[in-house]
Design an enzyme around this catalytic site. Structure first.
Site, mmCIF file in Angstrom:
data_model
loop_
_atom_site.group_PDB
_atom_site.id
_atom_site.type_symbol
_atom_site.label_atom_id
_atom_site.label_comp_id
_atom_site.label_asym_id
_atom_site.label_seq_id
_atom_site.Cartn_x
_atom_site.Cartn_y
_atom_site.Cartn_z
ATOM 1 N N GLU A 56 12.895 59.947 20.132
ATOM 2 C CA GLU A 56 13.859 58.986 19.379
ATOM 3 C C GLU A 56 13.505 58.914 18.058
ATOM 4 O O GLU A 56 14.353 58.105 17.245
ATOM 5 C CB GLU A 56 13.095 57.891 20.239
ATOM 6 C CG GLU A 56 13.338 57.932 22.084
ATOM 7 C CD GLU A 56 12.221 58.815 22.392
ATOM 8 O OE1 GLU A 56 11.221 58.972 21.851
ATOM 9 O OE2 GLU A 56 12.283 58.617 23.792
ATOM 10 N N PHE A 118 5.285 49.365 34.181
ATOM 11 C CA PHE A 118 5.953 50.862 33.670
ATOM 12 C C PHE A 118 6.741 50.707 32.786
ATOM 13 O O PHE A 118 7.723 50.097 32.868
ATOM 14 C CB PHE A 118 5.620 51.489 34.853
ATOM 15 C CG PHE A 118 6.061 53.148 33.670
ATOM 16 C CD1 PHE A 118 4.809 53.601 34.085
ATOM 17 C CD2 PHE A 118 7.533 53.560 34.414
ATOM 18 C CE1 PHE A 118 5.221 54.710 33.617
ATOM 19 C CE2 PHE A 118 7.344 54.868 34.147
ATOM 20 C CZ PHE A 118 5.948 55.907 33.364
ATOM 21 N N GLN A 119 6.428 51.128 31.828
ATOM 22 C CA GLN A 119 6.487 51.697 30.507
ATOM 23 C C GLN A 119 7.538 50.358 29.736
ATOM 24 O O GLN A 119 8.842 50.227 29.145
ATOM 25 C CB GLN A 119 8.273 51.837 30.880
ATOM 26 C CG GLN A 119 7.619 53.864 30.794
ATOM 27 C CD GLN A 119 8.785 55.258 30.326
ATOM 28 O OE1 GLN A 119 9.427 54.985 30.814
ATOM 29 N NE2 GLN A 119 8.030 56.158 30.475
ATOM 30 N N LYS A 168 16.724 46.770 33.053
ATOM 31 C CA LYS A 168 17.462 47.708 33.254
ATOM 32 C C LYS A 168 18.993 47.110 34.866
ATOM 33 O O LYS A 168 19.933 47.366 34.970
ATOM 34 C CB LYS A 168 16.629 48.456 34.361
ATOM 35 C CG LYS A 168 16.690 49.046 34.977
ATOM 36 C CD LYS A 168 16.372 50.728 35.949
ATOM 37 C CE LYS A 168 17.223 51.594 36.471
ATOM 38 N NZ LYS A 168 15.966 52.190 37.631
ATOM 39 N N MET A 476 3.394 65.268 -3.581
ATOM 40 C CA MET A 476 3.351 64.092 -4.424
ATOM 41 C C MET A 476 1.560 63.479 -4.514
ATOM 42 O O MET A 476 1.445 62.827 -5.022
ATOM 43 C CB MET A 476 4.567 62.955 -4.132
ATOM 44 C CG MET A 476 4.331 61.494 -4.527
ATOM 45 S SD MET A 476 4.939 62.166 -6.118
ATOM 46 C CE MET A 476 6.588 62.153 -6.278
#
Lengths: 576, 167
Positions: A56, A118-119, A168, A476
């Site tokens: 993602e 969940f999630q 959802k 760096m």
């Protein structure tokens, strides 16, 4: 307008998609998951192009790269919980650089909110500090209004990321709202022209200047003010320096161009900052990378600050005149008010500095990153899009790639996000209409943070030239440890790097190996000539090379270092 | 560091009445490690908007910057610092003190002086309600300490511009 609604009942997901189309969205970068299934189900029947990333964060940087390339709003679509949290780096990167993206995150159902489902994650709560604006949609019927507002807020004023959290059940529920529902943004203001009296004051200050300097930032790029900047520079006869994100707005080849200023800017740009009697910032925010020690920055010069964001006024330093507005429009206001300045002597001096202190790099030793970038610039005649990652190679890209056009160098400037370069090059490649090659310039460290997107580049056969500038170090940080920390190299050795050519081949992407300076031109040309999808060029570079010039963080410009000092330096006082 | 050392600023905001707006506003303060002394949120005549009054202390330049960043929030319609402006500033406090019947007269005299009222009284205690500006309430609280203060709560400051113009 309402024909879709009358034909059949649409659910929230279908309405969301239709709204995206109405906003002109042609491509979505995303990754599905449980809560997001209704949206991906709607996409199944849609002609919307969907690019499946491999992570993602990658999807968000792709949306960002697409936005930087096209100037349009980039869209990322992910699922709830970890899908959403994985986007945060991308959202923050877009905020720091004022990039218009809309991130759609799916969410658990509304009755489950706050119950550790969940999630489930409090996505909007976790991102408040990283977005320009955000929404948690509670009712399907709010979707048309909210989507309209989200795109409007993302792309107007000072652009930025907008997040829409979509439960959802909101996606699956029936939406009967009209697509013509009006926006409701009573607190949102978009500056356009600046206050006329402020413009007049700016013109008066300019008129008296004998040693003017224009400082061009990202704001000038966003407002497409290239032509106005050039006109102003030429009319005033004023040299022009750029921030990292402003490079390309004013042509690097122009006599008045001084390239980048600041920590790793050119000697002549920094000398001009020290010596000018007036600095006119056009869409820059006086970041600490460019000012160095603030109390010393342009201490004796008048300061004019043009920015679209009123909150930039006095944030870092107090200007003599603040012009709040869109760079292009304000420059158009200003242009007729200013004459050619009495600056010939100054321009001559600056041009002498340009000749006396050119950017250079050592030719001896192994392959130099500077050499690779410089050769790429020469072979493409500067006609290439560069998506650059973060680190030494990034500064060398800013120094040695001749950017004459806006929107050709894409950098994570404010955030300095390692892992940005490669996925953003995928987004830029999808949005590229220039006909120029898109090149990803990444170090071995940053590339490995998001290299899973090799699959994305491969399956879409995107013509990206992926340069992995490999010095087997986090260069760096190693440079700082070298210069300021007694060479105590701590956790910078990237031993264990893969063979990037073999890695590319594992994804079905051809790889080229570049080891010797003498082969640079031939190999890069070969990569440029390849036209069957992505190609990776593994450049095995000199391990210990340092970026110069350098102004240590927090130090005044007078402390500029142009070559490796023989004696130990004090640790920098400024941030990073 | 003693937060009292820095001057209190009265900030008034007009905001869209939406979930999350309070978080966005408090984040602008917390990002700089600034504390909010008091916060009052109330509906306005138009149900789409709320009025917020915030009292915060700090460096005036930084507070000025904070106000600009508040104003920049999409849900904020207006943000203003009303410190030193011609405004009516009021707050209300409830002070619960231990007060025996023998002490009542003195307590009531005190109330009378401050135009405070008693809103609850028992054999052993009393709740005093006082309204006014911050200094007045501070003074009342200070003098009430002669009696034992059991608890004490105040609403925070509400601000309104004097005259016909809106705040």
């Amino acid at each position: 307008m309402n024909e879709l609604n009358t034909k059949k009942t649409l659910n929230g997901a279908e309405v969301t998609l239709e709204c995206l189309k109405r906003e002109g969205v042609e491509i979505i970068f995303g990754y599905p998951g449980g809560s997001a299934i209704p949206l991906f189900d709607a996409l199944y029947d849609s002609n919307m192009k969907v690019v499946l990333s491999r992570h993602e964060q990658g999807a968000t940087h792709m949306a960002d790269g697409y936005a930087r390339q096209t100037g349009k709003v980039g869209v990322a679509l992910v699922t709830s919980g970890p899908g959403a949290t994985n986007t945060f780096t991308g959202i923050y990167t877009a905020l720091m650089d004022s990039i218009p993206i809309v991130v759609l995150t799916a969410q658990t159902t509304t009755p489950n909110l706050g119950k550790d489902a969940f999630q489930e994650c409090d996505t909007s709560g976790m991102t408040f500090a990283a977005v320009k604006h955000s929404y948690l949609v509670k009712k399907s019927n709010d979707l048309p209004r909210i989507l309209k507002e989200a795109f409007h807020v993302a792309r107007t004023g000072r652009p930025g990321p907008v997040l829409i959290d979509l439960p959802k059940d909101v996606l699956a529920g029936v939406c009967s709202a009209s697509f013509s529902d009006e926006m409701d943004l009573p607190g949102y203001k978009i500056p356009t022209y600046a206050d006329l009296s402020a413009v007049e004051q700016a013109a008066e200050l300019l008129k008296t200047s004998k040693k003017p300097l224009l400082l061009v930032g990202h704001g000038a790029m966003i407002s497409n003010a290239s032509r106005q900047v050039k006109e102003l520079a030429e009319k005033l006869n004023a040299p022009v320096t750029s921030t990292l994100l402003g490079l390309g707005v004013f042509p690097a080849d122009h006599d008045l161009s001084l390239g980048m200023l600041g920590m790793h800017g050119t000697v002549y740009a920094n000398k001009a900052v020290l010596d000018c009697d007036l600095i006119f910032s056009i869409g820059s925010r006086f970041d600490d990378r460019i000012t160095g020690k603030l109390e010393e920055f342009c201490k004796n010069a008048k300061i004019i600050h043009l920015d679209i964001d009123p909150a930039e006024q006095g944030k870092v330093l107090e200007p003599d005149v603040f012009l709040c507005g869109d760079a292009k429009l304000v420059l158009e206001q200003l242009l007729p008010m200013v004459p050619r300045l009495d600056s010939a002597e100054w321009v001559k001096t600056v041009q002498t500095w340009k000749k006396r202190y050119p950017l250079t790099y050592p030719k001896q030793g192994g392959l130099r990153m500077q050499h690779v970038i410089h050769t790429l610039s020469e072979l493409t005649k500067g006609k290439a899009i560069l998506n650059v990652d973060v680190g030494q190679h990034q500064m060398w890209a800013a120094q040695f790639f001749n950017a004459n056009y806006p929107r050709q160098l894409h950098n994570s400037g404010g955030a300095g996000t390692m892992g940005f370069g490669f996925p953003s090059s995928i987004g830029a490649s999808f949005g590229n209409t220039t006909g120029w090659p898109v090149c990803c310039i990444a170090g071995d460290g940053g590339f490995q943070m998001t290299l899973s997107e090799l699959a994305t580049a491969a399956i879409h056969k995107l013509p990206i030239k992926i340069f992995v500038l490999d010095n087997k170090y986090l260069g760096m940080v190693r440079q700082w440890q070298d210069m300021f920390y007694d060479k105590r190299y701590s956790s910078v050795d990237l031993v264990g790097n893969p063979d990037f050519v073999k890695l590319a081949e594992a994804y079905g992407i051809p790889g080229l190996r570049l080891k010797r300076s003498a082969d640079t031109e031939r190999i890069i040309q070969k990569a440029l000539d390849y036209n069957d999808g992505p190609i990776l060029i593994h450049c095995e570079c000199e391990k210990e090379d340092n970026v110069f010039p350098m102004i240590p963080a927090g130090a005044p410009i007078t402390s500029m270092i142009t070559e490796m000092p023989k004696t130990k330096l004090e640790k920098p006082t400024g941030s990073t | 560091m003693n937060p009292i050392q820095e001057k209190a600023h009265s900030i008034s905001l007009m905001v869209a009445n939406r979930p999350g707006v309070l978080v966005r506003i408090s984040l602008v303060f917390s990002r700089r490690g600034y504390n909010i002394d008091s916060l009052v949120v109330s509906p306005t005549l138009d149900p789409n908007f709320s009025r917020m009054n915030i009292v915060a202390r700090g460096n005036p330049t930084i507070l000025e910057q904070i106000i600009k960043q508040l104003e920049k929030l999409v849900d904020v319609v207006q943000a203003k610092d009303h410190t030193n402006m011609n405004v009516v500033e009021k707050e209300l406090a409830l002070i619960k003190v231990k007060c025996s019947p023998e002490q009542r007269t003195e307590m009531l005299q005190l109330c009378d002086h401050f135009k405070a009222v008693t809103v609850d009284m028992t054999e052993t205690s009393m709740i005093i309600q006082i309204t006014g500006n911050t200094d007045k309430i501070d003074a009342m609280k200070s003098l009430s300490q002669k009696f034992e203060i059991i608890e004490y709560i105040r609403t925070g400051k509400v601000i309104m511009l004097r005259g016909e113009d809106k705040t």
